[in-house]
Design a protein around this motif. Structure first.
Motif, PDB file in Angstrom:
ATOM      1  N   ALA A  41       1.028  10.899   7.043  1.00  0.00           N
ATOM      2  CA  ALA A  41       0.949  11.016   8.502  1.00  0.00           C
ATOM      3  C   ALA A  41       1.259   9.701   9.201  1.00  0.00           C
ATOM      4  O   ALA A  41       1.363   9.682  10.422  1.00  0.00           O
ATOM      5  CB  ALA A  41      -0.441  11.488   8.896  1.00  0.00           C
ATOM      6  N   TYR A  42       1.393   8.627   8.432  1.00  0.00           N
ATOM      7  CA  TYR A  42       1.609   7.316   9.039  1.00  0.00           C
ATOM      8  C   TYR A  42       2.757   7.360  10.032  1.00  0.00           C
ATOM      9  O   TYR A  42       3.790   7.976   9.774  1.00  0.00           O
ATOM     10  CB  TYR A  42       1.909   6.291   7.949  1.00  0.00           C
ATOM     11  N   ARG A  43       2.554   6.707  11.155  1.00  0.00           N
ATOM     12  CA  ARG A  43       3.616   6.724  12.157  1.00  0.00           C
ATOM     13  C   ARG A  43       3.865   5.309  12.634  1.00  0.00           C
ATOM     14  O   ARG A  43       2.944   4.566  12.928  1.00  0.00           O
ATOM     15  CB  ARG A  43       3.248   7.621  13.334  1.00  0.00           C
ATOM     16  N   ARG A  80       4.930  16.807   2.287  1.00  0.00           N
ATOM     17  CA  ARG A  80       4.162  17.983   2.692  1.00  0.00           C
ATOM     18  C   ARG A  80       4.439  18.360   4.139  1.00  0.00           C
ATOM     19  O   ARG A  80       4.603  19.517   4.482  1.00  0.00           O
ATOM     20  CB  ARG A  80       2.668  17.716   2.519  1.00  0.00           C
ATOM     21  N   MET A  81       4.501  17.344   4.983  1.00  0.00           N
ATOM     22  CA  MET A  81       4.717  17.623   6.401  1.00  0.00           C
ATOM     23  C   MET A  81       6.098  18.206   6.652  1.00  0.00           C
ATOM     24  O   MET A  81       6.290  19.031   7.541  1.00  0.00           O
ATOM     25  CB  MET A  81       4.520  16.345   7.219  1.00  0.00           C
ATOM     26  N   ARG A 127      -3.891  17.307  13.749  1.00  0.00           N
ATOM     27  CA  ARG A 127      -3.601  18.014  12.501  1.00  0.00           C
ATOM     28  C   ARG A 127      -4.866  18.106  11.678  1.00  0.00           C
ATOM     29  O   ARG A 127      -5.810  17.353  11.877  1.00  0.00           O
ATOM     30  CB  ARG A 127      -2.482  17.326  11.721  1.00  0.00           C
ATOM     31  N   ARG A 167       0.848  -1.190   0.000  1.00  0.00           N
ATOM     32  CA  ARG A 167       0.000   0.000   0.000  1.00  0.00           C
ATOM     33  C   ARG A 167       0.878   1.234   0.000  1.00  0.00           C
ATOM     34  O   ARG A 167       1.978   1.240   0.537  1.00  0.00           O
ATOM     35  CB  ARG A 167      -0.859   0.040   1.249  1.00  0.00           C
ATOM     36  N   LEU A 173       1.579   4.250   1.783  1.00  0.00           N
ATOM     37  CA  LEU A 173       1.258   4.703   3.135  1.00  0.00           C
ATOM     38  C   LEU A 173       1.003   6.202   3.134  1.00  0.00           C
ATOM     39  O   LEU A 173       1.689   6.945   2.433  1.00  0.00           O
ATOM     40  CB  LEU A 173       2.417   4.383   4.078  1.00  0.00           C
ATOM     41  N   PRO A 174       0.022   6.650   3.901  1.00  0.00           N
ATOM     42  CA  PRO A 174      -0.203   8.100   3.961  1.00  0.00           C
ATOM     43  C   PRO A 174       0.949   8.797   4.676  1.00  0.00           C
ATOM     44  O   PRO A 174       1.678   8.181   5.459  1.00  0.00           O
ATOM     45  CB  PRO A 174      -1.502   8.231   4.752  1.00  0.00           C
ATOM     46  N   GLY A 191      -2.453   8.838  11.342  1.00  0.00           N
ATOM     47  CA  GLY A 191      -1.210   8.109  11.224  1.00  0.00           C
ATOM     48  C   GLY A 191      -1.299   6.679  11.695  1.00  0.00           C
ATOM     49  O   GLY A 191      -0.363   5.920  11.505  1.00  0.00           O
ATOM     50  N   ALA A 192      -2.393   6.315  12.339  1.00  0.00           N
ATOM     51  CA  ALA A 192      -2.525   4.932  12.791  1.00  0.00           C
ATOM     52  C   ALA A 192      -3.936   4.455  12.501  1.00  0.00           C
ATOM     53  O   ALA A 192      -4.871   5.245  12.467  1.00  0.00           O
ATOM     54  CB  ALA A 192      -2.229   4.820  14.276  1.00  0.00           C
ATOM     55  N   GLU A 221      -6.128   6.422   9.216  1.00  0.00           N
ATOM     56  CA  GLU A 221      -4.673   6.412   9.045  1.00  0.00           C
ATOM     57  C   GLU A 221      -4.213   7.682   8.330  1.00  0.00           C
ATOM     58  O   GLU A 221      -3.168   8.236   8.630  1.00  0.00           O
ATOM     59  CB  GLU A 221      -4.279   5.174   8.239  1.00  0.00           C
ATOM     60  N   MET A 222      -5.044   8.124   7.416  1.00  0.00           N
ATOM     61  CA  MET A 222      -4.722   9.326   6.647  1.00  0.00           C
ATOM     62  C   MET A 222      -4.621  10.561   7.566  1.00  0.00           C
ATOM     63  O   MET A 222      -3.736  11.378   7.415  1.00  0.00           O
ATOM     64  CB  MET A 222      -5.856   9.534   5.645  1.00  0.00           C
TER      65      MET A 222
END
Lengths: 381, 369
Positions: free
Chosen positions: A68-70, A179-180, B162, A63, A65-66, B147-148, B143-144
């Motif tokens: 913001a994924y952490r 972007r971040m 955010r 996938r 990953l977006p 982040g989780a 998740e978007m």
């Protein structure tokens, strides 16, 4: 019982009490399943569709990953200057809910005062809950959340990771979260520039960048170097480690010089110590130079026939050179240490100190010799 | 006539059909349950005591782990409690984002609850796979933004972490477009299925009076015929701005609970559509810039409650003026809804126990804390 409901009403759900011929409900359900089965040969690629295969063949397919994924925290460094963004302000250590971040602040070796840089940084990945609070509170944008999630291992202790494993260049973060990063970039660099002024020497440089940076330092003409340093620095050997060792030795010698100068000057024993230290440094520098030459010599023939043997030799020579440099530094320190009581006019301790310094110098010379021998051996092989 | 003895059977603590580490102590007469005592505490993690050792912000990621299906709802309840205690205002836009997240959570939870209910009944995986597909789409959205997927940790005091990324709203629109088809299909697949009707109708009836005396809340209470929803009874956040109905049941059995959940998904979708419509006009940003995250609330106490997908989720906080709560107490809906299980099961067959348990919709992370 009456309950007033604003903007809406209570609706009683339909229990479908009407009688249907036996088995029709089952068949209807089977019809739904049949529809899904026949559509399952197509891929479901849109949120608008509720049919089709929506699974991902994971190891082959991945996938996107977006941003913001952490997953796990990482540290950032600037790959231009080599400086780490972290200033060890301890904000992340304090906020971390499971308390898995441990760090120590760097100190200036000359003055002993704390410097806005981190000396050691450790995160216990195994206990981290990936909440992202550390990245959120960091005022210097030094700690960020990584996208890598395949961290499983049999080696449990390896999940306690140190600074070398945590460090990532800013280009890496800009790639996973463009972007971040763009949002905070300017602020991060502004703060870093202010902090870089307060860092000296190699403090705050990412371990990955230290070697490369030292090489750059060596190539640049030095302002007032000790004579032996010039000699070793100007060698054209491309073995950077050897050169590095030479610079270190020179620096150590220089330090010994200046410190001695500051101490009581007229003392007879002091000059002896001074001499011993200087000698050790020179010897070490020479040894390093020799090692470098040897390494160079050993590399030249080997590059053509056996490529595989050369890295090992190179390593050995480098190691030896570094050892020699360390020994020289130790000698310088010994010399320095011996001065302190001497200025207070306690003559009795001085011979012992002198002896120690001399011993250190001899050791350094021996180390250098060993390095040369190792390089030679490497050449033979 | 054969003489029979009573039989004691222990179901659990680890049973694949129970929703976690949970034990049922049953006394049987043949296959009929005479007495059933739920035993919990196997998943106790000292959550409340831990909350008193952590600062207010440090507790936020721990609330994710209460009811791990609804981390957004847990976050919301906790954020509301701290905001009430410290007097923090929330900008309008943040309120809309919060409502969107919590209503998505409700859809996600109910889809999952129905899927697991039918898994418990023996309809292995078919329904669950359909539910999981929709749930995964919603988790993608979570998740978007956060982040989780599950442990979102998205809410902060005075807003959310955010702002919504630009790709969020189109994806949500697509999702809502597909939602009615999914819910209708769910109904077509299940609600007239003869086996399902036989297994769920008139099973585990919870009368109104009993529901009230056990202080049961959420879909379970509504299925018993009481139109009580905290979003209507005591509107928090901005729930007074939306039109939506409260589905109620007429019998209070497992079937009613199932139907109420399906209808609630439709109502949540209605709220989401209205929220999306109103979102562009909302003032303020995603977080109150004046709100400090390392709050030090004045001495006092606060209790806030929200209508979480499982029922009334309340946080009770007492502040002694320091950075850590002096007392941190959770009113967990799963825990309180589970208490009438013995009454629900009495007189039913042992095979019905698992179905009744599934219809309560519990998450052991919240029951044991």
């Amino acid at each position: 019982m009456s309950i007033q409901i604003q903007r809406g009403k209570a609706i009683t759900v339909d229990r479908r009490t009407r009688k249907t011929p036996m088995g029709q409900g089952l068949l209807r359900g089977l019809g739904v399943i049949w529809k899904h089965w026949s559509a399952s040969f197509q891929k479901n690629d849109s949120y608008k569709k509720i049919q089709g295969t929506f699974t991902i063949e994971y190891p082959e397919e991945r996938r996107q990953l977006p941003e913001a994924y952490r997953n796990m925290p990482i540290l950032l460094y600037d790959e231009q200057s080599g400086h780490e963004f972290c200033t060890s302000c301890f904000q992340c250590e304090r906020i971390c809910p499971p308390q898995v971040i441990h760090m120590t602040q760097a100190k200036d070796p000359a003055t002993g005062k704390p410097v806005p840089a981190v000396e050691s940084f450790e995160i216990e990945y195994d206990a981290c809950m990936s909440c992202g609070l550390c990245a959120e509170v960091c005022p210097f944008e030094a700690i960020k959340m990584d996208h890598t999630f395949e961290l499983s291992t049999h080696d449990h202790p390896s999940l306690t990771v140190d600074k070398t494993a945590l460090n990532r260049p800013t280009t890496y973060y800009a790639q996973i979260a463009p972007r971040m990063w763009e949002e905070v970039k300017e602020n991060a660099y502004k703060k870093l520039a202010a902090n870089m002024k307060r860092r000296s020497d190699l403090i705050g440089i990412a371990p990955q960048m230290q070697e490369q940076l030292r090489e750059q330092l060596a190539r640049a003409p030095q302002a007032e170097p000790a004579p032996e340093a010039v000699a070793s620095a100007s060698t054209t050997a491309d073995d950077k480690a050897a050169r590095l060792a030479a610079i270190r030795a020179a620096n150590a010698a220089k330090r010994a010089n200046s410190e001695n100068g500051q101490a009581a000057q007229g003392d007879a024993t002091q000059s002896a110590d001074d001499k011993a230290a200087r000698l050790a440094a020179i010897r070490a520098a020479n040894a390093a130079k020799r090692a470098a030459q040897q390494a160079q010599a050993s590399e030249a023939p080997e590059t053509a026939p056996s490529e595989s043997a050369s890295p090992a030799d190179d390593k050995a020579a480098r190691l030896a050179a570094i050892r020699a440099a360390n020994a020289a530094k130790r000698a310088a320190q010994q010399a320095q240490a011996s001065e302190a009581p001497e200025t207070a006019a306690s003559e009795s301790t001085s011979p012992a100190d002198e002896k120690a310094a001399r011993l250190a110098a001899i050791r350094a010379a021996n180390a250098a010799k060993r390095a040369a021998a190792a390089a030679e051996k490497g050449q033979e092989e | 006539m054969l003489s029979t003895d009573e039989l004691q059977i222990n179901i659990g603590p680890q049973h694949p059909s129970t929703h976690g580490v949970f034990r049922l102590l049953t006394r049987l007469e043949g296959e009929t349950i005479i007495e059933l005592t739920p035993v919990f505490g196997y998943l106790h993690r000292n959550h409340e005591q831990l909350g008193e050792a952590n600062s207010y912000l440090q507790n936020m990621p721990f609330t994710d782990r209460l009811d791990y299906f609804n981390s957004m709802a847990n976050n919301h309840a906790y954020a509301l409690a701290v905001e009430k205690l410290a007097g923090i205002e929330v900008p309008e836009r943040a309120e809309y984002i919060r409502v969107i997240m919590v209503e998505l959570t409700r859809i996600l939870n109910h889809a999952g609850a129905i899927g697991f209910l039918f898994n418990d009944m023996g309809a292995w995986q078919t329904q669950l796979a359909f539910s999981m597909r929709e749930r995964e789409k919603i988790l993608d959205l979570f998740e978007m933004v956060s982040g989780a997927r599950m442990m979102c940790n998205y809410f902060r005091f005075g807003g959310v972490v955010r702002d919504l990324p630009p790709e969020f709203l189109p994806a949500l629109q697509d999702l809502l477009e597909a939602m009615p088809a999914f819910i209708d299909e769910l109904e077509r697949l299940l609600s007239e299925n003869e086996i399902l009707l036989a297994r769920t109708q008139n099973i585990g009836i919870l009368p109104k009076e009993l529901a009230i005396s056990y202080s049961v809340t959420g879909p379970m209470l509504r299925a018993s015929g009481i139109p009580y929803d905290i979003r209507k009874a005591e509107p928090y956040s901005i729930y007074d701005r939306f039109d939506f109905d409260i589905p109620i049941g007429s019998v209070g059995d497992v079937y009613d609970r199932f139907l109420v959940r399906i209808e609630e998904m439709r109502q949540s979708r209605r709220i989401l559509l209205q929220a999306l419509e109103q979102l562009p006009d909302a003032t303020g940003s995603h977080i109150n810039p004046k709100a400090r995250q390392n709050v030090r609330p004045p001495v006092g106490d606060a209790y806030t409650r929200i209508e979480s997908p499982k029922g009334e989720l309340g946080f009770y906080l007492v502040s002694d003026g320091s950075t850590k709560p002096y007392r941190y107490k959770i009113r967990a809906p799963s825990f309180i809804n589970l208490t009438p299980l013995g009454d629900l099961c009495r007189g039913h067959k042992i095979a019905d126990v698992v179905v009744i348990l599934g219809s309560i919709d519990i998450v052991l992370g919240e029951v044991d804390r």
